[in-house]
Each structure stands twice: as structure tokens, then as C-alpha cells.
Design an enzyme around this catalytic site. Structure first.
Site, mmCIF file in Angstrom:
data_model
loop_
_atom_site.group_PDB
_atom_site.id
_atom_site.type_symbol
_atom_site.label_atom_id
_atom_site.label_comp_id
_atom_site.label_asym_id
_atom_site.label_seq_id
_atom_site.Cartn_x
_atom_site.Cartn_y
_atom_site.Cartn_z
ATOM 1 N N PRO A 2 7.645 -8.629 2.820
ATOM 2 C CA PRO A 2 7.086 -9.968 2.660
ATOM 3 C C PRO A 2 5.739 -9.932 1.948
ATOM 4 O O PRO A 2 4.918 -9.037 2.189
ATOM 5 C CB PRO A 2 6.925 -10.460 4.108
ATOM 6 N N LYS A 52 -0.973 -8.473 3.957
ATOM 7 C CA LYS A 52 0.348 -8.321 4.565
ATOM 8 C C LYS A 52 0.264 -7.914 6.036
ATOM 9 O O LYS A 52 1.250 -7.442 6.612
ATOM 10 C CB LYS A 52 1.161 -7.299 3.765
ATOM 11 N N ARG A 124 -10.575 -1.514 4.338
ATOM 12 C CA ARG A 124 -9.727 -0.817 3.362
ATOM 13 C C ARG A 124 -8.860 -1.769 2.541
ATOM 14 O O ARG A 124 -8.135 -1.318 1.649
ATOM 15 C CB ARG A 124 -8.864 0.223 4.048
ATOM 16 N N ASN A 165 5.597 -7.777 -5.482
ATOM 17 C CA ASN A 165 6.211 -7.613 -6.791
ATOM 18 C C ASN A 165 6.466 -8.934 -7.512
ATOM 19 O O ASN A 165 6.361 -9.020 -8.738
ATOM 20 C CB ASN A 165 7.527 -6.835 -6.642
ATOM 21 N N ARG A 257 7.732 1.150 -8.423
ATOM 22 C CA ARG A 257 8.192 -0.218 -8.195
ATOM 23 C C ARG A 257 8.688 -0.811 -9.510
ATOM 24 O O ARG A 257 8.123 -0.551 -10.577
ATOM 25 C CB ARG A 257 7.062 -1.099 -7.638
#
Length: 267
Positions: A2, A52, A124, A165, A257
Site C-alpha cells: 500500500p 507507509k 529515518r 510505484n 522495481r
């Protein structure tokens, strides 16, 4: 996995359903049993997203505990309403009231967090476009000094938190930027426009629960890449004609990717 808008939408939903209520927290699967016991019976105070990552805050008087969740590739919450059935399958965590419940299955992480853990997580991560406290200057500093392609930097959670993406491919197309261009070859004006577009598109994603990226004047012609998804310009459209110029959309791999772009519209 997600993208960030999904986590922000999920946080808002869970805040509406559980916020301010004492909740029962369990781990039917058993893998989060100690953590569930630590927050069971406390008040669900808040749900927040950073990129995320999802963080639940539970309170009981002056005591606050946090649960950190990263859904990863396979994690998902299932919502339930009364009468709430017995857990089915590998439920890592169940949050429940008399009227509603949410079952978490398959996350990459589900763990108790302390203040130092949260500080380390935030440190981070790059700025999250959906957070009011996001500082785009931090993202620009990471991008402007890097020789890596901008297409890779946008997916680097240390540079910008929450971009996946789909947003990566689509905002670069909308900006007319070659994803292979080095970050240090980006102009500040280009980055600022990219950031503003990303903020706007991700907010739409939170409201609608779907990634909408195609401008109304371009939202016609070839169907979406999947029946339940809105149209995209280039994402998952390799070999199909660009919606603007008709050139076949290209696809390659960038840092493991898949990357999609139009070689004519993106320079």
C-alpha cells in the site's frame, strides 16, 4: 505494498471507529500476545500515519503505549460489525468494541513502540507529503545532492515517505521528467512543482480510496490496467500508446522495481 494515502485513510477510519473508546485488544494467532496484553482495556487515543507506517496510541490515565504497524506486501485490516464473529485464520491483532472490530493479518511489523522507537522511525523517514508538518526542503536536500535517478529517489522512503510505484510513475509523467534523470540535475522549480502535485494527488487518494492521476481532459480512450482501478498515464501500460503522444510506453527495472515512462513526453 500500500502507498501512503492508504495508510492515512486507514488511520482516519480507525480514529472514527475506535477513537476515545476503551478497546479489547487480542492476538488470536498468538504472535502478538504480549503486545496485545499490554494495551488491552486501554482507550484508543489516536491513529497516525508516517509514510507507509501506522501508529496506534493507547492511553489509560497518564500511561500511553503505542503499537507500530507496517503492512508490507501482504498485511491488511478487515473491518467487522456486531455481532462480531470469532476470529478466522491468522489474525495477528484484533481491536474490538461491542459494536465494531478490526482484524489485522499478515503485517511485516506489529510491535509495541516506545517514544524512542517512534523518534527513530521518524528520523529515518523523509517528509510525508500528507502530513501537515512535512518539510519539503528535507526531501529537496536529499534529491539535489544525489547522482541516483529521480525515479529511484522518489521511492526511497528516506527521501520521501509514502510514495510507491504508482505515484512515482505518474507524477513524473505529469511533470514531463525522465525518471532516469539524476536527482542533482533537477531544478528546484521542478522539484517544487513535483511536490505540490504529489501533495494534491495523494490527498485525492485519501478522499477517494483510489489513486486518481489522469487529468479530466485525458480520461478517455484505452481502459484502466485493471477493472477496479482508475486509468493511469503510464503505470502498467508497457507497450500501449501514450495517452498524450501515442508513443508506446516503456518499461524497465530500476532498483528491482518496474518503472514505466513515455520516452517522448518525459525528457
Amino acid at each position: 505494498m500500500p502507498e501512503g494515502h492508504t495508510l492515512h485513510r486507514l488511520a482516519r477510519r480507525q480514529q472514527r471507529v475506535f477513537g476515545g473508546q476503551r478497546v479489547r485488544v487480542s492476538s488470536p494467532q498468538g504472535r502478538f500476545a504480549d503486545g496485545a496484553a499490554a494495551v488491552d482495556g486501554m482507550t484508543f487515543h489516536a491513529a497516525e500515519a508516517w509514510g507507509k507506517h501506522l501508529v496506534h496510541r493507547y492511553r489509560d490515565g497518564d500511561t500511553e503505549r503505542m503499537v507500530h504497524i507496517h503492512l508490507g506486501l501482504y498485511g491488511a485490516f478487515t473491518e467487522l460489525t456486531a455481532p462480531i464473529p470469532e476470529p478466522i485464520g491468522q489474525v495477528r491483532m484484533r481491536i474490538a468494541t461491542e459494536e465494531a472490530a478490526a482484524d489485522l493479518r499478515g503485517p511485516t511489523a506489529c510491535e509495541i513502540y516506545g517514544p524512542a522507537d517512534l523518534e527513530a522511525l521518524i528520523a529515518r523517514l523523509g517528509p510525508d507529503p500528507l502530513r501537515r508538518d512535512a518539510d519539503p526542503d528535507r526531501a529537496w536536500a536529499s534529491i539535489a545532492r544525489s547522482a541516483r535517478p529521480i525515479g529511484a529517489l522518489l521511492m526511497d522512503q528516506k527521501a520521501v515517505a509514502g510514495v510507491g510505484n504508482v505515484y512515482r510513475a505518474e507524477i513524473l509523467f505529469r511533470a514531463g521528467i525522465d525518471p532516469m534523470r539524476a536527482g542533482r540535475r533537477m531544478a528546484r522549480e521542478e522539484f517544487d512543482a513535483l511536490w505540490q502535485d504529489l501533495v494534491g494527488l495523494m490527498k485525492v487518494g485519501v478522499r477517494r480510496g483510489r489513486i486518481h492521476v489522469v487529468r479530466p481532459e485525458d480520461d478517455h480512450g484505452a481502459p484502466a490496467y485493471a477493472p477496479d482501478r482508475p486509468r493511469t498515464y503510464v503505470y502498467r501500460r508497457a507497450g500501449e500508446p501514450c495517452r498524450i503522444c501515442g508513443t508506446p510506453v516503456m518499461m524497465t527495472e530500476l532498483e528491482a522495481r518496474k518503472l514505466y515512462w513515455c520516452p517522448v513526453c518525459q525528457t
